[in-house]
Design a protein around this motif. Structure first.
Motif, short mmCIF file in Angstrom:
data_model
loop_
_atom_site.label_atom_id
_atom_site.label_comp_id
_atom_site.label_asym_id
_atom_site.label_seq_id
_atom_site.Cartn_x
_atom_site.Cartn_y
_atom_site.Cartn_z
N ASP A 59 49.40 -0.48 54.63
CA ASP A 59 49.04 0.03 53.31
C ASP A 59 49.60 1.43 53.07
O ASP A 59 49.85 1.82 51.93
N ALA A 60 49.78 2.19 54.13
CA ALA A 60 50.30 3.56 53.99
C ALA A 60 51.80 3.58 53.69
O ALA A 60 52.33 4.61 53.28
N ASP B 41 45.90 -0.78 57.81
CA ASP B 41 45.96 0.58 57.28
C ASP B 41 47.37 1.15 57.36
O ASP B 41 47.83 1.84 56.44
N ALA C 80 42.54 -3.94 61.74
CA ALA C 80 42.26 -2.96 60.68
C ALA C 80 43.27 -1.81 60.74
O ALA C 80 43.75 -1.34 59.70
N GLU C 81 43.62 -1.37 61.95
CA GLU C 81 44.59 -0.28 62.09
C GLU C 81 45.99 -0.72 61.63
O GLU C 81 46.70 0.07 60.99
#
Length: 157
Positions: free
Chosen positions: A147-148, A144, A140-141
């Protein structure tokens, strides 16, 4: 005042007629020239006397084969897998194995290492567990963080 000089007022001196060369001059000339040249010393090394007795084409072929043999031997001995390179390559692999993997990856990711991203993908494909040992993040990290990243906008024409 001096009178003017006139060439036609002065008689010419009698000139001797040109005579030919002495008899046999041109026949003796090459030998006389060769006698004046310095003579090479007849001394040669005791081991190399046989080389002078060979015809010139054999000496040339012998020199060419010696040169090619020397080149092939130096190429074979300097090859990484050759007999001289084998101990050094084993020692370099052993010393590389002694370095911790995290330090190697840290060096490869640094700015002083000239590593392309394709090199890192080949490393990840060859060793699938290398990412899990270096990246201490959950899936998940990682998603993320991806996606950033800024996305490229399509160009409007």
């Amino acid at each position: 005042m001096k009178p003017a000089f006139r060439l036609d007022q002065h008689p010419r001196r009698a000139q001797p007629l040109l005579s030919g060369p002495p008899a046999g001059y041109f026949e003796q000339l090459p030998q006389r020239v060769m006698d004046r040249l310095p003579q090479p010393e007849a001394e040669t090394a005791a081991g190399w006397g046989w080389l002078l007795s060979l015809p010139p084409r054999w000496r040339t072929s012998l020199a060419a084969s010696a040169l090619l043999t020397g080149f092939a031997a130096s190429f074979w001995l300097s090859a990484p897998g050759g007999p001289a390179g084998a101990p050094a390559s084993i020692a370099s692999i052993a010393s590389l194995d002694a370095v911790p993997q995290t330090e190697l990856v840290g060096y490869l990711l640094g700015p002083e290492a000239r590593v392309e991203p394709t090199d890192l993908t080949e490393l990840a494909a060859a060793y699938p567990d290398v990412n899990s040992s270096i990246l201490h993040a959950s899936d998940a990290e990682i998603l993320d963080a991806l996606d950033a990243q800024p996305a490229e906008e399509p160009a409007v024409l």
